[in-house]
Design a protein around this motif. Structure first.
Motif, short mmCIF file in Angstrom:
data_model
loop_
_atom_site.label_atom_id
_atom_site.label_comp_id
_atom_site.label_asym_id
_atom_site.label_seq_id
_atom_site.Cartn_x
_atom_site.Cartn_y
_atom_site.Cartn_z
N ALA A 248 0.87 -1.17 0.00
CA ALA A 248 0.00 0.00 0.00
C ALA A 248 0.91 1.22 0.00
CB ALA A 248 -0.92 0.00 1.22
N ILE A 249 0.82 2.02 -1.05
CA ILE A 249 1.70 3.17 -1.23
C ILE A 249 0.90 4.46 -1.12
CG2 ILE A 249 3.32 4.33 -2.77
CD1 ILE A 249 4.29 1.60 -1.81
N ASN A 250 1.42 5.41 -0.35
CA ASN A 250 0.87 6.77 -0.31
C ASN A 250 1.87 7.71 -0.98
OD1 ASN A 250 -1.67 7.43 1.55
ND2 ASN A 250 -0.65 5.60 2.34
N ALA A 251 1.41 8.43 -1.97
CA ALA A 251 2.26 9.41 -2.66
C ALA A 251 1.59 10.78 -2.58
CB ALA A 251 2.47 9.02 -4.12
N LEU A 252 2.38 11.79 -2.26
CA LEU A 252 1.89 13.17 -2.14
C LEU A 252 2.78 14.07 -2.97
CD1 LEU A 252 -0.44 14.42 -0.40
CD2 LEU A 252 1.34 15.20 1.16
N VAL B 288 -3.33 6.93 -3.30
CA VAL B 288 -3.28 5.72 -2.47
C VAL B 288 -3.35 4.54 -3.44
CG1 VAL B 288 -4.35 4.39 -0.63
CG2 VAL B 288 -4.42 6.88 -0.56
N TYR B 289 -2.26 3.79 -3.50
CA TYR B 289 -2.11 2.71 -4.49
C TYR B 289 -1.87 1.41 -3.73
CZ TYR B 289 0.02 0.11 -8.42
OH TYR B 289 0.32 -0.82 -9.38
N THR B 290 -2.82 0.48 -3.83
CA THR B 290 -2.72 -0.80 -3.14
C THR B 290 -2.76 -1.92 -4.18
OG1 THR B 290 -3.89 0.13 -1.24
CG2 THR B 290 -3.71 -2.26 -1.34
N ALA B 291 -1.73 -2.79 -4.21
CA ALA B 291 -1.66 -3.80 -5.26
C ALA B 291 -0.97 -5.07 -4.79
CB ALA B 291 -0.94 -3.23 -6.48
N SER B 292 -1.31 -6.17 -5.48
CA SER B 292 -0.70 -7.48 -5.20
C SER B 292 -0.89 -8.38 -6.43
CB SER B 292 -1.39 -8.10 -3.99
OG SER B 292 -0.91 -9.41 -3.76
N PRO B 293 0.10 -9.16 -6.82
CA PRO B 293 1.49 -9.14 -6.33
C PRO B 293 2.26 -8.04 -7.06
CG PRO B 293 1.22 -10.86 -7.97
CD PRO B 293 -0.14 -10.22 -7.80
N ILE B 294 3.13 -7.37 -6.35
CA ILE B 294 3.93 -6.30 -6.95
C ILE B 294 5.14 -6.03 -6.08
CG2 ILE B 294 2.77 -4.37 -5.77
CD1 ILE B 294 2.85 -2.88 -8.50
N GLU B 295 6.24 -5.63 -6.70
CA GLU B 295 7.43 -5.27 -5.94
C GLU B 295 7.30 -3.84 -5.42
OE1 GLU B 295 10.80 -5.81 -8.45
OE2 GLU B 295 10.65 -7.99 -8.47
N GLN B 296 8.00 -3.56 -4.35
CA GLN B 296 7.91 -2.25 -3.72
C GLN B 296 8.23 -1.12 -4.69
OE1 GLN B 296 10.47 -1.73 -0.30
NE2 GLN B 296 10.31 0.49 -0.37
N LYS B 297 9.35 -1.22 -5.39
CA LYS B 297 9.77 -0.14 -6.28
C LYS B 297 8.77 0.08 -7.40
CE LYS B 297 13.54 1.10 -4.22
NZ LYS B 297 13.58 2.43 -3.54
N ALA B 298 8.21 -1.01 -7.92
CA ALA B 298 7.23 -0.89 -9.00
C ALA B 298 5.96 -0.20 -8.49
CB ALA B 298 6.89 -2.27 -9.55
N ALA B 299 5.55 -0.53 -7.27
CA ALA B 299 4.36 0.10 -6.70
C ALA B 299 4.59 1.59 -6.46
CB ALA B 299 3.98 -0.60 -5.40
#
Length: 203
Positions: A161-165, A176-187
């Motif tokens: 779950a990534i928060n970008a501002l 707010v980007y929540t995904a699976s399966p995914i690598e941290q850097k890609a998310a």
């Protein structure tokens, strides 16, 4: 006669300049003495078009690859024109398949009253003030001031779950980007790309 006219002209110009200086000084003194800020001194937030989310286009390429079959286009659905919210969802949501949920909020800021005796913040100053107070981590070397937060879930860090501002001028974009399966850097990259797209579309 010409000499008299020239003197009169200089007198008028001098009076006008003196009045202008007095007005500026008076405003400064007013703030200094603690005069309250008037509503008309605070710039309102601008309204965004009702097609902001649509212009962000197909976001399927920013989501985890589907486990089966070809990927269908994924578009963001818009709600609002003052504060705009764009949402999209992909996948089954079950752990055995890829899934993603995207929520992107675009907020145009207006000016802000910071108290008697002080000039109000401009819309851009207010947006930056809000961005600076976010507890997320600042990302260096970005075209726009950016912050990130990340929360892993699942086994082996395959879900994020990534928060970008991101801020530009009077606009703050929160993804707010929540995904699976995914690598941290890609998310993280996907969330920042979405934020940049939104910033571009609201210039």
């Amino acid at each position: 006669m010409t000499k008299v006219a020239g003197m009169a002209s200089r007198l008028v110009r001098g009076t006008a300049i003196a009045c202008g200086v007095a007005a500026v000084a008076g405003a400064g003194i007013g703030y200094a003495l603690g005069d309250p800020v008037q509503p008309e001194d605070i710039l309102p937030a601008r309204k965004l078009s009702d097609g902001v989310c649509g212009r962000l286009g197909d976001v399927a390429s920013l989501l985890p690859p589907a486990s089966k079959a070809s990927r269908e286009p994924v578009t963001l659905v818009q709600n609002g024109t003052s504060t705009v919210t764009c949402t999209a969802q992909s996948g089954s949501g079950r752990r055995t398949f890829s899934s993603a949920v995207v929520k992107l909020t675009v907020t145009p800021y207006g000016g802000r009253d910071i108290g008697a005796g002080k000039a109000p913040l401009t819309p851009a100053q207010n947006a930056k003030w809000t961005w600076e107070r976010s507890p997320l981590e600042t990302v260096p070397d970005r075209p726009y001031p950016s912050k990130l937060g990340r929360t892993p879930s699942g086994l082996g860090g395959e879900s994020w779950a990534i928060n970008a501002l991101v801020v530009r001028g009077d606009i703050v974009v929160h993804v707010v980007y929540t995904a699976s399966p995914i690598e941290q850097k890609a998310a993280e990259q996907a969330a920042l790309v979405l934020a940049d797209r939104a910033i571009w579309e609201t210039k």
